[in-house]
Design an enzyme around this catalytic site. Structure first.
Site, PDB file in Angstrom:
ATOM      1  N   LYS A 164       0.850  -1.178   0.000  1.00 32.30           N
ATOM      2  CA  LYS A 164       0.000   0.000   0.000  1.00 32.30           C
ATOM      3  C   LYS A 164       0.891   1.234   0.000  1.00 32.30           C
ATOM      4  CE  LYS A 164      -1.453   2.980   2.147  1.00 32.30           C
ATOM      5  NZ  LYS A 164      -1.428   4.490   1.988  1.00 32.30           N
ATOM      6  N   GLU A 176       8.488   0.894  11.623  1.00 32.61           N
ATOM      7  CA  GLU A 176       9.605   1.850  11.556  1.00 32.61           C
ATOM      8  C   GLU A 176       8.975   3.225  11.565  1.00 32.61           C
ATOM      9  OE1 GLU A 176      11.698   4.621  10.120  1.00 32.61           O
ATOM     10  OE2 GLU A 176      12.005   3.462   8.281  1.00 32.61           O
ATOM     11  N   CYS A 210      13.005  10.660   8.328  1.00 30.17           N
ATOM     12  CA  CYS A 210      12.844  10.220   9.716  1.00 30.17           C
ATOM     13  C   CYS A 210      14.187  10.064  10.425  1.00 30.17           C
ATOM     14  CB  CYS A 210      12.058   8.924   9.780  1.00 30.17           C
ATOM     15  SG  CYS A 210      12.725   7.610   8.741  1.00 30.17           S
ATOM     16  N   GLU A 252       8.844  15.872  16.040  1.00 26.59           N
ATOM     17  CA  GLU A 252       9.366  15.686  14.685  1.00 26.59           C
ATOM     18  C   GLU A 252       8.729  16.718  13.758  1.00 26.59           C
ATOM     19  OE1 GLU A 252      10.473  11.911  11.898  1.00 26.59           O
ATOM     20  OE2 GLU A 252       8.439  11.953  12.702  1.00 26.59           O
TER      21      GLU A 252
END
Length: 480
Positions: A179, A253, A287, A387
């Site tokens: 996906k 992750e 990331c 973040e």
């Protein structure tokens, strides 16, 4: 104009349940660059059903590992032959600067080769000698495919995220429904074209661009045996709850807020030059970006001045321009998110060294932000803890090495990190104290042979190499 009006389901291009195509827009100027079909739950049902039927029939999982390796090696060769097209498509969709997407192609090769080498040496079946002579029972230990894998990836680095999952999953004999994000419909459509050419059995692989609701439908599907997800920590928590409720295998992750520790003996010029790539890769939409820069108080202003000079020297603009280092954010909402964090940093009392919330002059038509550096940042500030996913760096002072390690570890996350020192052995000793997955010394790149993944809210499980392949297998023990 690129158009994908079909979905790649189980190895074939089929009509989508919803014929309306999504416009794919350029982050550079918001023009339409392509159109693509998007999967709905009924399309997911078709893909999962084909994956399940293929897995149960065993055409792929019963294929000897050496033959599976050969197929994936052909796939990697095809991707290498088309590296320039892959890089171009990602730059168009994501706004990633051309230098980054082109530089990423050899990395994709190294990633694949590490998996292939690990698969050649993998203990698919081993016989253990009895530990007790009084009970001479032999144990035949097998590593078998989990089943149907739902691999869900983010938009920021689509080919790397996709191949990090589909290569080990396929090497292990699984069937996979990949996906992908709607924004990456063009590059992932091309990925499907490559997969179509390598000779996988019917039903083994599907590639479905879809929204978040359809993604949740996929990971909740009762016929999915394992979820492999890369994305935000918030989404990861939701997926983990689904996996827990249904007792699915899961690997996550997730996000990061990584620290780069510059030790007092480091060459500041070299460290800052390395952080150009370690902190600002992919427009800061990464990331693993080391966006918390920890600098010794005695050399603090030297570090701040060097970072200011570096960031102000970087060209921001059209990702197709070879001189561009930082391109636009992928979407207008992401652009506004980053600008909001910059305003927040100013409100929190951090010193704005360079940059700011203003859109770069002449780039108002795109999703651009001004690369920004903050100094006098406390680790409790939101710009140091959350973040941001953009080109925003914060410089945090420390008094001694113990404090540097404490600040580095004082985070919800633990996905990456770096240490800079003139003494490699000393840097390694400090790296051992940092509670994070991969740690780089003096700008060394992340390797693909060892496991990759995060501590704490940065995820569960590991990717890459033999450990990555193992996460797509189940142990079976047969006693004789």
């Amino acid at each position: 104009m690129i158009t994908y009006d079909r979905l790649f389901v189980g190895g074939s291009w089929v009509r989508p349940s919803d014929p309306e195509l999504l416009d794919i827009t350029s982050p550079h100027d918001r023009s339409v660059i392509g159109r693509a079909a998007q999967a709905q739950p009924v399309d997911v049902d078709r893909a999962v059903a084909k994956a399940r039927a293929s897995f149960e029939a065993g055409a792929w999982r019963a294929t000897p590992p050496g033959e599976r390796i050969a197929v994936l090696r052909r796939f990697n060769a095809l991707r290498e032959e088309n590296a320039e097209r892959v890089a171009h498509l990602i730059s168009q969709e994501n706004g990633s600067a051309g230098w980054f997407t082109r530089a990423g192609q050899p990395g994709l090769t190294r990633q694949a080769e590490a998996y292939l080498k690990a698969a050649e040496e993998f203990g698919w079946e081993e016989t253990l000698a009895p530990s007790d002579p009084a009970y001479p029972v032999r144990s035949v230990v097998r590593r078998e495919a989990v089943g149907v894998v739902a691999a869900v990836i983010p938009w920021n680095s689509p080919f790397s995220s996709a191949t990090a999952k589909i290569i080990p999953a396929l090497l292990a004999g699984n069937s996979v429904v990949l996906k992908v994000s709607p924004e990456n419909s063009l590059s992932m459509g091309f990925l499907a074209e490559l997969l179509e050419r390598v000779g996988l059995p019917d039903g083994v692989i599907s590639v479905l661009p879809a929204d978040r609701e359809t993604s949740e439908y996929l990971v909740s599907h009762r016929e999915v045996d394992k979820i492999a997800f890369t994305g935000s920590t918030r989404a990861g928590r939701r997926i983990a709850s689904i996996a827990g409720e249904q007792l699915k295998r899961v690997s996550l992750e997730l996000g990061g807020k990584s620290a780069a520790i510059i030790l007092p003996d480091a060459d500041i010029g070299k460290a800052v030059a390395g952080l150009k790539f370690g902190s600002l890769l992919n427009n800061g939409e990464s990331c693993i970006a080391q966006t918390r820069i920890l600098a010794p108080r005695g050399r603090y202003e030297e570090v701040v001045a060097e970072l200011k000079e570096l960031v102000e020297s970087l060209k921001v603009g059209d990702p197709s321009d070879p001189e561009t280092f930082i391109g636009p954010m992928i979407r207008p909402d992401q652009q506004e998110r980053v600008r909001t964090y910059i305003r927040l940093g100013i409100e929190e009392g951090a010193r704005l060294v360079t940059g700011g919330p203003q859109i770069p002059e002449g780039l108002e038509k795109g999703n651009y932000v001004t690369p920004t550096v903050f100094a006098d940042v406390g680790n409790s500030m939101r710009i140091a803890r959350e973040e941001i996913f953009g080109p925003v760096l914060v410089v945090i002072p420390y008094d001694d090495e113990d404090e540097a390690v404490r600040i580095a570890n004082d985070s919800e996350y633990g996905l990456s990190g770096g240490v800079w020192s003139a003494d490699e052995a000393h840097a390694l000793a400090v790296a051992r104290r940092v509670r994070t997955g991969p740690v780089t010394i003096n700008g060394a790149p992340v390797a693909f042979d060892g496991p990759f993944g995060g501590f704490r809210a940065s995820g569960i499980g590991r990717e890459y190499g033999a450990v990555g392949i193992g996460s797509y297998t189940e142990y079976k023990t047969i006693t004789v």
